[in-house]
Design a protein around this motif. Structure first.
Motif, PDB file in Angstrom:
ATOM      1  N   LEU A  94       0.842  -1.194   0.249  1.00 52.94           N
ATOM      2  CA  LEU A  94       0.092   0.539  -0.119  1.00 52.94           C
ATOM      3  C   LEU A  94       0.271   1.152   0.193  1.00 52.94           C
ATOM      4  O   LEU A  94       1.709   1.458   0.809  1.00 52.94           O
ATOM      5  N   LEU A  95       0.370   2.157  -1.032  1.00 55.39           N
ATOM      6  CA  LEU A  95       1.107   3.463  -0.200  1.00 55.39           C
ATOM      7  C   LEU A  95      -0.187   4.458  -0.369  1.00 55.39           C
ATOM      8  O   LEU A  95      -1.361   4.556  -1.272  1.00 55.39           O
ATOM      9  N   LEU A  96       0.044   5.031   0.430  1.00 53.93           N
ATOM     10  CA  LEU A  96      -0.974   6.436   0.886  1.00 53.93           C
ATOM     11  C   LEU A  96      -0.331   7.707   0.504  1.00 53.93           C
ATOM     12  O   LEU A  96       0.939   8.144   1.254  1.00 53.93           O
ATOM     13  N   LEU A  97      -0.672   8.307  -0.089  1.00 51.38           N
ATOM     14  CA  LEU A  97      -0.648   9.051  -1.252  1.00 51.38           C
ATOM     15  C   LEU A  97      -1.073  10.355  -0.887  1.00 51.38           C
ATOM     16  O   LEU A  97      -2.106  10.428  -1.692  1.00 51.38           O
TER      17      LEU A  97
ATOM     18  N   PRO B  83       4.469  -2.556  -9.856  1.00 56.74           N
ATOM     19  CA  PRO B  83       2.910  -2.430 -10.022  1.00 56.74           C
ATOM     20  C   PRO B  83       1.748  -3.467  -9.168  1.00 56.74           C
ATOM     21  O   PRO B  83       0.407  -2.893  -9.278  1.00 56.74           O
ATOM     22  N   ASN B  84       2.734  -4.321  -8.419  1.00 55.46           N
ATOM     23  CA  ASN B  84       1.690  -4.697  -7.657  1.00 55.46           C
ATOM     24  C   ASN B  84       1.223  -2.868  -6.314  1.00 55.46           C
ATOM     25  O   ASN B  84       0.121  -3.635  -5.238  1.00 55.46           O
ATOM     26  N   THR B  85       1.531  -2.460  -5.850  1.00 56.11           N
ATOM     27  CA  THR B  85       1.382  -1.609  -4.807  1.00 56.11           C
ATOM     28  C   THR B  85      -0.152  -0.793  -5.560  1.00 56.11           C
ATOM     29  O   THR B  85      -0.641  -0.248  -6.066  1.00 56.11           O
ATOM     30  N   LYS B  86      -0.852  -0.969  -3.647  1.00 61.71           N
ATOM     31  CA  LYS B  86      -2.211  -0.529  -4.193  1.00 61.71           C
ATOM     32  C   LYS B  86      -1.988   1.173  -3.659  1.00 61.71           C
ATOM     33  O   LYS B  86      -1.637   1.038  -2.659  1.00 61.71           O
TER      34      LYS B  86
ATOM     35  N   VAL C  27      -5.985   4.674 -10.316  1.00 63.61           N
ATOM     36  CA  VAL C  27      -5.661   4.963  -8.934  1.00 63.61           C
ATOM     37  C   VAL C  27      -6.770   4.270  -8.475  1.00 63.61           C
ATOM     38  O   VAL C  27      -7.964   4.182  -8.296  1.00 63.61           O
ATOM     39  N   ASP C  28      -6.665   2.648  -6.577  1.00 62.13           N
ATOM     40  CA  ASP C  28      -6.716   2.296  -6.549  1.00 62.13           C
ATOM     41  C   ASP C  28      -8.216   2.954  -5.277  1.00 62.13           C
ATOM     42  O   ASP C  28      -9.146   2.361  -5.011  1.00 62.13           O
ATOM     43  N   GLY C  29      -7.703   3.851  -4.853  1.00 61.91           N
ATOM     44  CA  GLY C  29      -8.635   4.251  -3.708  1.00 61.91           C
ATOM     45  C   GLY C  29      -7.711   5.963  -4.104  1.00 61.91           C
ATOM     46  O   GLY C  29      -7.333   6.405  -3.541  1.00 61.91           O
TER      47      GLY C  29
ATOM     48  N   LEU D  41      -7.010  -3.543  -0.199  1.00 56.82           N
ATOM     49  CA  LEU D  41      -5.491  -4.523   0.062  1.00 56.82           C
ATOM     50  C   LEU D  41      -5.787  -5.442  -0.766  1.00 56.82           C
ATOM     51  O   LEU D  41      -5.033  -6.280  -1.209  1.00 56.82           O
ATOM     52  N   ARG D  42      -7.671  -5.937  -0.951  1.00 57.02           N
ATOM     53  CA  ARG D  42      -7.822  -7.086  -1.321  1.00 57.02           C
ATOM     54  C   ARG D  42      -8.102  -6.934  -3.243  1.00 57.02           C
ATOM     55  O   ARG D  42      -9.116  -8.027  -3.222  1.00 57.02           O
TER      56      ARG D  42
END
Length: 218
Positions: free
Chosen positions: A60-63, A84-87, A108-110, A129-130
């Motif tokens: 996870l990257l909180l950005l 590439p697999n980092t959320k 972006v995932d979120g 994350l899932r």
């Protein structure tokens, strides 16, 4: 996709108090994950965020996307390149529709607002994350009646940011590891898409659409 086991994260924000709060929430057992999420590093600017993602390849990257040295979609593109697999979950104070649309288009995932309570962020992170994706409702509503903006490629957005930072084609080519001719091709394509014909017009467009922080040094 990892269903069980420890998760690892990087927190990127240019405000230490924000990083500290997020780190505490992530690492506290039971707050987000039963065993907590280990924070492997903190970044206070965009280049540090990219470097830490490349080094650690976190889950996870909180950005924050308004940081010194590199920001916005530019950071997302580079993190996707090296990990590439980092959320990638963006927590931002940005409200400009152009930037919000660009972040969503970048995959972006979120996407969460700093103007909202962090409880939604913490509630949604386990699903993200899932493999789930979540865009805060305020951003979805803001874009409902907005005409589709011209879609720039990740590389075109990198070139855009560097032009706005005052870099010449030769400098951009060296930084990105491509030829000056390729930079010129990206520059021409980007300006055609945006309907601008000069750097001042490009800067005005970027400021209007929230593609660059008006407080940053251009």
């Amino acid at each position: 996709m990892k269903e069980r086991g420890k998760y690892y994260a990087v927190v990127a924000d240019d405000h230490a108090i924000v990083r500290s709060g997020l780190r505490s929430a992530l690492e506290t057992p039971g707050q987000i994950e039963p065993d907590g999420i280990d924070v492997m590093g903190e970044a206070e600017n965009g280049l540090e965020a990219i470097a830490l993602a490349r080094q650690h390849k976190p889950d996870l990257l909180l950005l924050d996307v308004q940081m010194p040295l590199a920001g916005g979609v530019e950071v997302v593109v580079e993190v996707r390149r090296w990990s590439p697999n980092t959320k990638i979950v963006v927590l931002t104070g940005v409200t400009a529709k152009g930037m919000i649309g660009a972040l969503i288009e970048s995959g972006v995932d979120g996407l969460f607002s700093k103007g909202d309570d962090n409880s939604e962020l913490y509630r949604r992170l386990p699903g993200i994350l899932r493999g789930q994706r979540h865009i805060a409702e305020r951003f979805v509503d803001a874009l409902k009646d907005t005409a589709a903006a011209p879609q720039l490629t990740g590389r075109e957005r990198q070139v855009l940011n560097m032009i706005l930072a005052g870099h010449a084609n030769k400098d951009i080519a060296e930084i990105l590891g491509i030829s000056a001719k390729t930079v010129d091709k990206h520059r021409t394509s980007m300006m055609q898409k945006l309907g601008v014909h000069s750097v001042p017009q490009l800067m005005a467009y970027a400021l209007r659409e929230g593609l660059v922080d008006p407080a940053s040094e251009l």
